[in-house]
Design an enzyme around this catalytic site. Sequence first.
Site, PDB file in Angstrom:
ATOM      1  N   ASP A   1       0.141  -7.541   1.430  1.00  0.00           N
ATOM      2  CA  ASP A   1       0.634  -6.176   1.601  1.00  0.00           C
ATOM      3  C   ASP A   1       2.164  -6.128   1.608  1.00  0.00           C
ATOM      4  O   ASP A   1       2.767  -5.378   2.374  1.00  0.00           O
ATOM      5  CB  ASP A   1       0.074  -5.549   2.887  1.00  0.00           C
ATOM      6  CG  ASP A   1       0.201  -4.019   2.889  1.00  0.00           C
ATOM      7  OD1 ASP A   1       0.305  -3.443   1.793  1.00  0.00           O
ATOM      8  OD2 ASP A   1       0.206  -3.428   3.980  1.00  0.00           O
TER       9      ASP A   1
ATOM     10  N   GLY B   1       3.269   6.550   7.878  1.00  0.00           N
ATOM     11  CA  GLY B   1       4.651   6.787   7.478  1.00  0.00           C
ATOM     12  C   GLY B   1       5.586   5.709   7.970  1.00  0.00           C
ATOM     13  O   GLY B   1       6.665   5.494   7.415  1.00  0.00           O
ATOM     14  N   ASN B   2       5.194   5.010   9.053  1.00  0.00           N
ATOM     15  CA  ASN B   2       5.967   3.867   9.536  1.00  0.00           C
ATOM     16  C   ASN B   2       5.762   2.634   8.658  1.00  0.00           C
ATOM     17  O   ASN B   2       6.532   1.671   8.745  1.00  0.00           O
ATOM     18  CB  ASN B   2       5.560   3.491  10.964  1.00  0.00           C
ATOM     19  CG  ASN B   2       6.360   4.236  12.020  1.00  0.00           C
ATOM     20  OD1 ASN B   2       5.809   5.044  12.764  1.00  0.00           O
ATOM     21  ND2 ASN B   2       7.648   3.971  12.080  1.00  0.00           N
ATOM     22  N   SER B   3       4.707   2.634   7.858  1.00  0.00           N
ATOM     23  CA  SER B   3       4.376   1.463   7.053  1.00  0.00           C
ATOM     24  C   SER B   3       5.548   1.034   6.190  1.00  0.00           C
ATOM     25  O   SER B   3       6.169   1.847   5.508  1.00  0.00           O
ATOM     26  CB  SER B   3       3.179   1.758   6.146  1.00  0.00           C
ATOM     27  OG  SER B   3       2.013   1.948   6.905  1.00  0.00           O
TER      28      SER B   3
ATOM     29  N   ILE C   1     -14.911 -22.023   3.654  1.00  0.00           N
ATOM     30  CA  ILE C   1     -14.710 -22.536   5.012  1.00  0.00           C
ATOM     31  C   ILE C   1     -15.234 -21.548   6.042  1.00  0.00           C
ATOM     32  O   ILE C   1     -15.413 -20.358   5.757  1.00  0.00           O
ATOM     33  CB  ILE C   1     -13.225 -22.825   5.287  1.00  0.00           C
ATOM     34  CG1 ILE C   1     -12.377 -21.564   5.066  1.00  0.00           C
ATOM     35  CG2 ILE C   1     -12.725 -23.969   4.421  1.00  0.00           C
ATOM     36  CD1 ILE C   1     -10.921 -21.733   5.446  1.00  0.00           C
TER      37      ILE C   1
ATOM     38  N   GLY D   1     -10.681 -24.984  -3.728  1.00  0.00           N
ATOM     39  CA  GLY D   1     -12.075 -24.777  -4.091  1.00  0.00           C
ATOM     40  C   GLY D   1     -13.072 -25.102  -3.002  1.00  0.00           C
ATOM     41  O   GLY D   1     -14.054 -25.802  -3.263  1.00  0.00           O
ATOM     42  N   VAL D   2     -12.821 -24.588  -1.792  1.00  0.00           N
ATOM     43  CA  VAL D   2     -13.779 -24.773  -0.706  1.00  0.00           C
ATOM     44  C   VAL D   2     -14.086 -23.428  -0.070  1.00  0.00           C
ATOM     45  O   VAL D   2     -13.259 -22.512  -0.094  1.00  0.00           O
ATOM     46  CB  VAL D   2     -13.257 -25.740   0.380  1.00  0.00           C
ATOM     47  CG1 VAL D   2     -13.129 -27.141  -0.154  1.00  0.00           C
ATOM     48  CG2 VAL D   2     -11.946 -25.259   0.971  1.00  0.00           C
TER      49      VAL D   2
ATOM     50  N   HIS E   1       0.824  -1.215   0.000  1.00  0.00           N
ATOM     51  CA  HIS E   1       0.000   0.000   0.000  1.00  0.00           C
ATOM     52  C   HIS E   1       0.861   1.269   0.000  1.00  0.00           C
ATOM     53  O   HIS E   1       0.356   2.358  -0.289  1.00  0.00           O
ATOM     54  CB  HIS E   1      -0.963  -0.002   1.186  1.00  0.00           C
ATOM     55  CG  HIS E   1      -0.347   0.292   2.523  1.00  0.00           C
ATOM     56  ND1 HIS E   1      -0.001  -0.698   3.417  1.00  0.00           N
ATOM     57  CD2 HIS E   1      -0.022   1.453   3.127  1.00  0.00           C
ATOM     58  CE1 HIS E   1       0.501  -0.151   4.510  1.00  0.00           C
ATOM     59  NE2 HIS E   1       0.501   1.156   4.351  1.00  0.00           N
TER      60      HIS E   1
END
Length: 502
Positions: A168, A237-239, A298, A295-296, A138
């Site tokens: 991410d 900004g820490n991201s 849950i 293909g389940v 992001h």
Amino acid sequence: MLAAGVAGCKPTTNEKPAAPAASASQPLATPPIAINQSSAPAAPLVAGLPDFTPLVDRVGPSVVNIRTMEKVRTSRLGGSGTPEEQMEELLRKFFGVPLPDGHPRRGSPAPDGGEERPTGVGSGFILSADGYIMTNAHVVDGADDLLVTLPDKREFRAKVVGKDVRTDVAVVKIEGKDLPAVRIGKVDTLKVGQWVMAIGSPFGLENTVTAGIVSAMQRDTGDYLPFIQTDVAINPGNSGGPLINMQGEVVGINSQIYSRSGGFMGISFSIPIDEAVRIADQLRATGTVTRGRIGVQIGTVGKDVAESMGLGKEEGALVRGVESGSPAEKAGVQPGDIITKFNGSTIARTSDLPRLVGETKPGTEATITVLRNGSSKDLAITIAKAEDDATPRSLLGQNGEKLPGAAAIKSLGLNVAEISAQQRQQLRGKGGVLVQEVEAGSPAERAGLAQGDIILAIGNQQVDNVAGFSAAVGKLPPNRASSLLFQRGEFAQFTMIRPAAR
């Protein structure tokens, strides 16, 4: 004024009160409770606070500031940008009012002419000496250009090697050599209560250090990642910056905060570095991430499901739906099964299954263990390639009209109808009843049923028609949740329903 918490208490003295005289009519005093108390003072379990200086010296040179840029054609003083941005630029240009160190600058010239406007600030850290940098997806999403600033003030143009929105994680590249790379730590040795440190650019302020402790491990906030939760101060900004253990090793990428105001509120989440490195390796190799799928659909194994299935613990992944033609259907997985293991790894929580399957290379032969009717069974399955999520198509397209053979099931709060021969052919099934209407707030609505669903079984009894369904509902045990199998679109799904008191 008396201190809070001691108001109204008598002051203590060194004088002992006289013991009351014993009386034959008085009952014997209750013996004191035995307390586990050592005769010698215990040594403190924690002595002093850590010094983070060596960690900053070791890891600090590897943490970078990332500014995302957007190309614009108009001058900033010619009407582009918000009034606040225009005022900020005027102050800087004409009155010498400085911006904070590391704050994104306005109106930088673009390499191909024109002008660039900063759109965001984030952090990252150097993975390898040749210029690969890890950050959050992001942070770089939607950027026309990236500017990476090292702690020694060197600035580089960067390109995005690849990004994965689901986890991410992103990898960017700068042209450099002999760059200070971080050391990668082991997440499985990290424990709740241990000290950790973060370095990043909160609010654009470069090289900011914060510290705290690990609050929780394997916190489920997404489909593919069990996050590390800390109380380290993390702000916008820490991201993309690193989470560092006391050995100076990176154990996570700071990614999310829990906040009602946009600022730090004591809860931060970091992507485990082992998961991030696995994603980064794929991004560096191909630019994309390939995941497996079976293909389940849950759901969580709750108390009602665990009791009805004879499962001792509320663990595993409940199969609510099986996609037609999927690897799961071919392997024999059925709605209502509880998947307890994947390739020998225990499914302790529901989110473990998509993570383990997603990590498996498409085309791989795997083994899943399911619990069905109280018995465990191993099924061989071939992992398929995950595609983008698609909206299930409706097989019936009901418009609300009453159909022949409709009946109201009051204890469940729904109306059902017979299925026509043409519809049965379309469904490729022999039994079932059509859900014609679901009452608001009813047991059927709480169970997740909707108009157009096909009920195939209830209480482990197959449903062939409306009469059979009504009879099966009448036999359901009172005040207890029962299993219900239904089909929606191409998926057969499993849920639990508790009939209203009759």
